[in-house]
Enzyme design. Sequence first.
Site, PDB file in Angstrom:
ATOM      1  N   ASP A 179      -6.439  -2.225 -15.610  1.00 25.10           N
ATOM      2  CA  ASP A 179      -5.521  -2.292 -14.469  1.00 25.10           C
ATOM      3  C   ASP A 179      -4.275  -1.476 -14.793  1.00 25.10           C
ATOM      4  O   ASP A 179      -3.631  -1.691 -15.823  1.00 25.10           O
ATOM      5  CB  ASP A 179      -5.168  -3.763 -14.252  1.00 25.10           C
ATOM      6  CG  ASP A 179      -4.424  -4.026 -12.973  1.00 25.10           C
ATOM      7  OD1 ASP A 179      -3.503  -3.240 -12.650  1.00 25.10           O
ATOM      8  OD2 ASP A 179      -4.752  -5.023 -12.308  1.00 25.10           O
ATOM      9  N   SER A 222      -2.817  -9.782  -6.896  1.00 23.44           N
ATOM     10  CA  SER A 222      -1.574  -9.101  -7.252  1.00 23.44           C
ATOM     11  C   SER A 222      -0.367  -9.909  -6.766  1.00 23.44           C
ATOM     12  O   SER A 222      -0.188 -11.047  -7.203  1.00 23.44           O
ATOM     13  CB  SER A 222      -1.601  -7.674  -6.692  1.00 23.44           C
ATOM     14  OG  SER A 222      -0.621  -6.883  -7.296  1.00 23.44           O
ATOM     15  N   HIS A 276      -7.235  -2.322 -10.675  1.00 26.50           N
ATOM     16  CA  HIS A 276      -6.475  -3.163  -9.736  1.00 26.50           C
ATOM     17  C   HIS A 276      -7.045  -3.106  -8.316  1.00 26.50           C
ATOM     18  O   HIS A 276      -6.496  -3.721  -7.404  1.00 26.50           O
ATOM     19  CB  HIS A 276      -5.014  -2.658  -9.722  1.00 26.50           C
ATOM     20  CG  HIS A 276      -4.024  -3.680  -9.243  1.00 26.50           C
ATOM     21  ND1 HIS A 276      -3.742  -4.839  -9.931  1.00 26.50           N
ATOM     22  CD2 HIS A 276      -3.224  -3.724  -8.134  1.00 26.50           C
ATOM     23  CE1 HIS A 276      -2.824  -5.535  -9.287  1.00 26.50           C
ATOM     24  NE2 HIS A 276      -2.497  -4.894  -8.182  1.00 26.50           N
TER      25      HIS A 276
END
Lengths: 287, 287
Positions: free
Chosen positions: B232, B156, B265
């Site tokens: 995600d 991320s 995620h």
Amino acid sequence: MTMENISANRSFGGWQRQYNHYSETLGCSMRFAVYLPPQVEQGEHGEPGIKVPVLYWLSGLTCTDENFMQKAGAHRIAAELGVAIVAPDTSPRGDGVPDDAEGAYDFGLGAGFYVNATEEPWAKHYRMYDYIVNELPQLVQQEFPVTDRWSISGHSMGGHGALMIGLKNPQQFCSVSAFSPICNPMQAPWGQKAFANYLGDDREAWRQYDSCELIKIAKSVPPILVDQGSDDQFLTEQLQPEKLVRAVASSGLNFELRIQPGYDHSYYFIGSFIEEHMRFHASHLNK
Amino acid sequence: MTMENISANRSFGGWQRQYNHYSETLGCSMRFAVYLPPQVEQGEHGEPGIKVPVLYWLSGLTCTDENFMQKAGAHRIAAELGVAIVAPDTSPRGDGVPDDAEGAYDFGLGAGFYVNATEEPWAKHYRMYDYIVNELPQLVQQEFPVTDRWSISGHSMGGHGALMIGLKNPQQFCSVSAFSPICNPMQAPWGQKAFANYLGDDREAWRQYDSCELIKIAKSVPPILVDQGSDDQFLTEQLQPEKLVRAVASSGLNFELRIQPGYDHSYYFIGSFIEEHMRFHASHLNK
């Protein structure tokens, strides 16, 4: 029985999921986690999914259904072996469930010790033994694509829970394992505090939940594997594996207890050996 | 430079350790974690330990040095491959380090974005780029038995950091990978908020920290692997992998970006594919 799916994460081709359900046994809403391996789903070429055996995992003090799923690295092996994992919470929780008066980490919320409390104010909600042995497996059998082949494992307080429940229900579990279990809770400060509060002052009532006492009267036990780190900060005072070794030696039962040099009480220890435990369980689940 | 060892856990035959040190670059005390595989230690028969290559791991928003080490399941593979892992914190912290005025999760503490801030009040402490590229590797080289072969990865915000740092320093890293990176931070809300605060309103100054912009001017890049989950929750608004695909396609560079169906995620996604990333890095670290 109804339950609500509150999270879902793809993991190693299977699914990590959390559910809420109302537990009649505990008199409150409970959360648990389940890992379903890819074998339960329809295959790429339309082959139907299969039912898989179940490993129940009991966590230690302060934990919830999340710690093992997030930190043990077990999904990879469960996906390979085709085993579901079910991880319950470590106590009743929520509105109306009493806690330790001072909020101590080792009693009350997060510290149900897998017993059925008989003393007030605990007796109404703190019935984790019945929840783990009866209500939760019934729900799991009803709601998920699983077989009736089950094993049980756990860590610390949950290691005590897994050994104790396995010893009391040898027909229910194909195999039992534990990491750093509280081997003789009647003789350990954590266990004495919990048992005195949940079960009262009569120590005779404690024996039914103490693995060393249960071994003395066991006629047969499932295959059992125990791992204990030599550098565990709770080793001498709380865990006392030597008591388990002594009880097993007197019993003539078959039982493997390994001391792992340099390892401590953390999830790094569990992570390092969970693969061996999973393969041990799978070898008995798939017999 | 001095550092203090504040935790040590045996893990897969090696050691998970945390250290505190005073960072001159960041003007505060910083914590980082290191996993040292068993290969660095003396063998059972007295063979000396060897130096090992290093994978730097950059975490995402809200994380510390702990998340990856506890949740990714990477120690097992690092132990097998003989690779050390170094996981820094995600921002400066501690006395005198300013935070977002409203304590937002996406700016300030836990959200350094791996840039050197030029705007007040951030410029004094928020210099994570220099910390990761220069100060931390110097400390690691000095204090641990590691070679000068390094790779970098992250998730991320840390995926952005790994790609951006790898693209800017192609000689320093043997390989680069990312999970769910913020591919084009200049065009994403998280990146725009961070860059406007840390770097000011002149968007020209933002380009040096944007992977899509860096690819446009790159002459050569290390081998790069990117994994992105199709489910995600930040995919469209914040991560924008299609921008990276477009930039790479125009560049003629060699670059693998994979979409993993059904993954989100979370660390369950990282755990599911970290083994492939570690083997990818090891194949280049050991060349």
